[in-house]
Design a protein around this motif. Structure first.
Motif, PDB file in Angstrom:
ATOM      1  N   PRO A  81       0.813  -1.215   0.000  1.00  0.00           N
ATOM      2  CA  PRO A  81       0.000   0.000   0.000  1.00  0.00           C
ATOM      3  C   PRO A  81       0.850   1.271   0.000  1.00  0.00           C
ATOM      4  N   ILE A  82       0.350   2.298  -0.672  1.00  0.00           N
ATOM      5  CA  ILE A  82       1.112   3.528  -0.911  1.00  0.00           C
ATOM      6  C   ILE A  82       1.695   4.094   0.378  1.00  0.00           C
ATOM      7  N   GLN A  83       0.904   4.092   1.438  1.00  0.00           N
ATOM      8  CA  GLN A  83       1.337   4.745   2.678  1.00  0.00           C
ATOM      9  C   GLN A  83       2.454   3.991   3.392  1.00  0.00           C
ATOM     10  N   THR A  84       2.787   2.770   2.936  1.00  0.00           N
ATOM     11  CA  THR A  84       3.867   1.995   3.558  1.00  0.00           C
ATOM     12  C   THR A  84       5.189   2.125   2.805  1.00  0.00           C
ATOM     13  N   HIS A  85       5.174   2.748   1.637  1.00  0.00           N
ATOM     14  CA  HIS A  85       6.351   2.743   0.768  1.00  0.00           C
ATOM     15  C   HIS A  85       7.591   3.329   1.441  1.00  0.00           C
ATOM     16  N   THR A  86       7.458   4.496   2.041  1.00  0.00           N
ATOM     17  CA  THR A  86       8.628   5.180   2.580  1.00  0.00           C
ATOM     18  C   THR A  86       9.294   4.378   3.684  1.00  0.00           C
ATOM     19  N   ASP A  87       8.526   3.909   4.649  1.00  0.00           N
ATOM     20  CA  ASP A  87       9.119   3.192   5.779  1.00  0.00           C
ATOM     21  C   ASP A  87       9.750   1.874   5.340  1.00  0.00           C
ATOM     22  N   PRO A 107       3.105   8.997  -0.572  1.00  0.00           N
ATOM     23  CA  PRO A 107       1.832   9.716  -0.618  1.00  0.00           C
ATOM     24  C   PRO A 107       1.956  11.217  -0.421  1.00  0.00           C
ATOM     25  N   SER A 108       3.140  11.694  -0.095  1.00  0.00           N
ATOM     26  CA  SER A 108       3.341  13.137   0.113  1.00  0.00           C
ATOM     27  C   SER A 108       4.757  13.485  -0.297  1.00  0.00           C
ATOM     28  N   TYR A 109       4.970  14.761  -0.571  1.00  0.00           N
ATOM     29  CA  TYR A 109       6.313  15.181  -0.953  1.00  0.00           C
ATOM     30  C   TYR A 109       7.276  15.033   0.221  1.00  0.00           C
ATOM     31  N   ALA A 110       6.797  15.274   1.436  1.00  0.00           N
ATOM     32  CA  ALA A 110       7.664  15.130   2.609  1.00  0.00           C
ATOM     33  C   ALA A 110       8.133  13.682   2.760  1.00  0.00           C
ATOM     34  N   ASP A 111       7.218  12.725   2.582  1.00  0.00           N
ATOM     35  CA  ASP A 111       7.604  11.313   2.667  1.00  0.00           C
ATOM     36  C   ASP A 111       8.540  10.934   1.524  1.00  0.00           C
ATOM     37  N   PHE A 112       8.274  11.476   0.344  1.00  0.00           N
ATOM     38  CA  PHE A 112       9.165  11.224  -0.794  1.00  0.00           C
ATOM     39  C   PHE A 112      10.565  11.734  -0.499  1.00  0.00           C
ATOM     40  N   TRP A 174      -7.263   0.741   1.842  1.00  0.00           N
ATOM     41  CA  TRP A 174      -6.733   2.046   1.433  1.00  0.00           C
ATOM     42  C   TRP A 174      -7.269   2.505   0.082  1.00  0.00           C
ATOM     43  N   ALA A 175      -7.920   1.615  -0.677  1.00  0.00           N
ATOM     44  CA  ALA A 175      -8.380   1.962  -2.023  1.00  0.00           C
ATOM     45  C   ALA A 175      -9.451   3.048  -1.959  1.00  0.00           C
ATOM     46  N   GLY A 176      -9.325   4.019  -2.861  1.00  0.00           N
ATOM     47  CA  GLY A 176     -10.298   5.097  -2.912  1.00  0.00           C
ATOM     48  C   GLY A 176     -10.227   6.061  -1.740  1.00  0.00           C
ATOM     49  N   ARG A 177      -9.116   6.014  -1.004  1.00  0.00           N
ATOM     50  CA  ARG A 177      -8.983   6.861   0.177  1.00  0.00           C
ATOM     51  C   ARG A 177      -7.927   7.944  -0.037  1.00  0.00           C
ATOM     52  N   ARG A 179      -6.969   9.558   2.925  1.00  0.00           N
ATOM     53  CA  ARG A 179      -6.273   9.298   4.186  1.00  0.00           C
ATOM     54  C   ARG A 179      -6.885   8.058   4.829  1.00  0.00           C
ATOM     55  N   LEU A 180      -6.075   7.385   5.632  1.00  0.00           N
ATOM     56  CA  LEU A 180      -6.548   6.198   6.343  1.00  0.00           C
ATOM     57  C   LEU A 180      -5.956   6.234   7.743  1.00  0.00           C
ATOM     58  N   ASP A 181      -6.837   6.271   8.735  1.00  0.00           N
ATOM     59  CA  ASP A 181      -6.398   6.340  10.144  1.00  0.00           C
ATOM     60  C   ASP A 181      -5.445   7.510  10.369  1.00  0.00           C
ATOM     61  N   GLY A 182      -5.759   8.639   9.724  1.00  0.00           N
ATOM     62  CA  GLY A 182      -4.972   9.836   9.905  1.00  0.00           C
ATOM     63  C   GLY A 182      -3.681   9.902   9.112  1.00  0.00           C
ATOM     64  N   VAL A 183      -3.432   8.893   8.274  1.00  0.00           N
ATOM     65  CA  VAL A 183      -2.205   8.821   7.481  1.00  0.00           C
ATOM     66  C   VAL A 183      -2.539   9.075   6.015  1.00  0.00           C
ATOM     67  N   ASP A 184      -1.743   9.900   5.336  1.00  0.00           N
ATOM     68  CA  ASP A 184      -1.975  10.164   3.913  1.00  0.00           C
ATOM     69  C   ASP A 184      -1.862   8.881   3.095  1.00  0.00           C
ATOM     70  N   VAL A 185      -2.802   8.722   2.170  1.00  0.00           N
ATOM     71  CA  VAL A 185      -2.768   7.628   1.189  1.00  0.00           C
ATOM     72  C   VAL A 185      -2.705   8.219  -0.218  1.00  0.00           C
ATOM     73  N   VAL A 186      -3.629   9.155  -0.494  1.00  0.00           N
ATOM     74  CA  VAL A 186      -3.694   9.888  -1.765  1.00  0.00           C
ATOM     75  C   VAL A 186      -3.839   8.924  -2.942  1.00  0.00           C
ATOM     76  N   ASP A 187      -4.708   7.927  -2.775  1.00  0.00           N
ATOM     77  CA  ASP A 187      -5.101   7.126  -3.925  1.00  0.00           C
ATOM     78  C   ASP A 187      -5.982   8.004  -4.806  1.00  0.00           C
ATOM     79  N   GLY A 188      -5.992   7.772  -6.094  1.00  0.00           N
ATOM     80  CA  GLY A 188      -6.812   8.562  -7.001  1.00  0.00           C
ATOM     81  C   GLY A 188      -6.377   8.355  -8.425  1.00  0.00           C
ATOM     82  N   ALA A 189      -7.214   8.770  -9.360  1.00  0.00           N
ATOM     83  CA  ALA A 189      -6.963   8.508 -10.775  1.00  0.00           C
ATOM     84  C   ALA A 189      -5.623   9.054 -11.232  1.00  0.00           C
TER      85      ALA A 189
END
Length: 393
Positions: A81-87, A107-112, A174-177, A179-189
């Motif tokens: 899932p996108i929100q796990t990539h950085t860690d 999911p965010s520039y800061a995480d990138f 996380w699909a179609g979200r 944010r999930l549990d307060g964490v950025d996901v930024v799924d979208g087209a």
């Protein structure tokens, strides 16, 4: 970085869903003697049928760090899932394990930035999984532009019209979200399924680094009952003053191959990036169509580690894409389309939502490098867009 001996042991994190594509590719490269599938990290172990015939035992665990240590992995392929990539990427980097990281890289520039800086500090190689950027057509199109084949470039437009059922947006928590549990996901087209359209359009314009982007204007909409966008467009103004637009929908009337158009004052180039197909059209000449080869990104990473071949998609080459992700992330939530703008249709065992006229709208955006609000769609007129005006500026 060169001098690694073959085959290189690989751990795959995320082997179901899209991860099956990576599993099959690892098998292909294992057969060629380039890699060895050493481990699979999944919450539930793969069955023998899912694992296939690896030829030798494959370790399985839900402990990514422990699996890297126990297998002696040299490469980790991360398709989680996108929100796990950085860690996860930083976990691998700390162990000196090189990376193929699925798009979007974060999911965010800061995480990138955290991921890219951490990878660089660890001295490991990282390839971002924009497979379209492995196409020889990218260099071919940029060569045509540099040679003046279409004259002065006036803009770049991309179009993606895909069909996805309602079940697609419920395939994972996380699909179609956004944010999930307060964490950025930024799924979208724009940021996930059709992220290749964004990255490829920026690449053809020659604007791939963070500093190449001056401004980003997103227009985000949704027909489905989700948080994220399923019908959207974005305009990137580059540091050179160029214009790159990308229009995308997952609610198309008819599914079509996505493409990028380079518009010049004496012609245009169309690149269907999933097919590696290029069409050159210019005044005073007949159309010329060519089909190009493609370099697999994992194979390129192996070559980088063994003989020093340049990486095709290092993190720095996705900074401009991440500026778009950040603009989508910080924009107000997507505008829900009014009921009259979409219709339900049967789709497989379920249903899907179709936005009337969206196929022509997406095509017009690529043709004119214009935003939806500039193209006359009732639901995209400025009054409906007050929420998103100025987002990403």
């Amino acid at each position: 970085m060169s001098g690694a001996s073959l085959p290189l042991p690989v751990v795959l994190a995320g082997a179901r869903g899209h991860g099956r594509v990576h599993l099959e590719n690892i098998r292909r490269l294992q057969h060629a003697g380039l890699v060895r599938l050493a481990g699979v990290c999944e919450l539930r172990p793969l069955t023998d049928e899912e694992l296939g015939s690896p030829g030798e035992p494959v370790a399985q665990s839900d402990d990514f760090d422990g699996l890297l240590a126990s297998t002696g992995a040299r490469i980790a392929v991360i398709c989680t899932p996108i929100q796990t990539h950085t860690d996860l990427a930083l976990t691998a980097a700390r162990r000196g394990v090189h990376l193929l990281l699925e798009k979007p890289p974060a999911p965010s520039y800061a995480d990138f930035r955290r991921m890219a800086d951490g990878v660089r500090a660890a001295g490991v190689a990282c390839q971002i999984g924009f497979q379209s950027l492995g196409s020889d057509a990218v260099a071919a199109v940029r060569g045509l532009v540099a040679d003046g084949a279409v004259g002065e470039v006036r803009g770049v437009g991309a179009a993606g019209a895909w069909v996805r059922g309602e079940a697609y947006f419920h395939r994972a928590p996380w699909a179609g979200r956004r944010r999930l549990d307060g964490v950025d996901v930024v799924d979208g087209a724009l940021t996930n399924p059709l992220a290749h359209a964004v990255a490829t359009a920026l690449a053809l314009d020659g604007s791939v680094h963070t500093e190449d982007v001056a401004d980003v204007e997103p227009e985000l909409f949704r027909a489905n009952a989700i948080e994220s966008d399923d019908t959207s467009c974005v305009r990137v103004t580059t540091a050179r003053g160029g214009r790159v637009t990308i229009a995308a929908t997952l609610c198309a009337e008819t599914a079509a191959e996505p493409y990028v158009m380079v518009h010049g004052d004496r012609g245009r180039i169309t690149f269907w990036y999933k097919q590696d197909r290029v069409l050159l059209q210019r005044a005073g000449h007949g159309p010329v169509e060519t089909v190009h080869g493609r370099t697999d990104l994992l194979e390129n990473l192996v070559s980088h580690l063994t003989d020093g071949t340049d990486l095709l998609v290092p993190p720095e080459a996705t900074g401009a894409f991440m500026r778009v992700v950040e603009a989508v992330r910080t924009a107000p939530d997507p505008v829900a389309l009014p009921d009259g703008a979409w219709r339900p249709e049967p789709f497989g065992d379920g249903a899907r939502r179709v936005v009337a006229g969206v196929d022509a709208l997406v095509a017009a955006s690529a043709e004119r490098t214009a935003l939806f609000s500039e193209l006359g769609a009732d639901w995209a007129r400025p009054a409906a867009l007050r929420q998103v005006q100025g987002a990403g500026r």
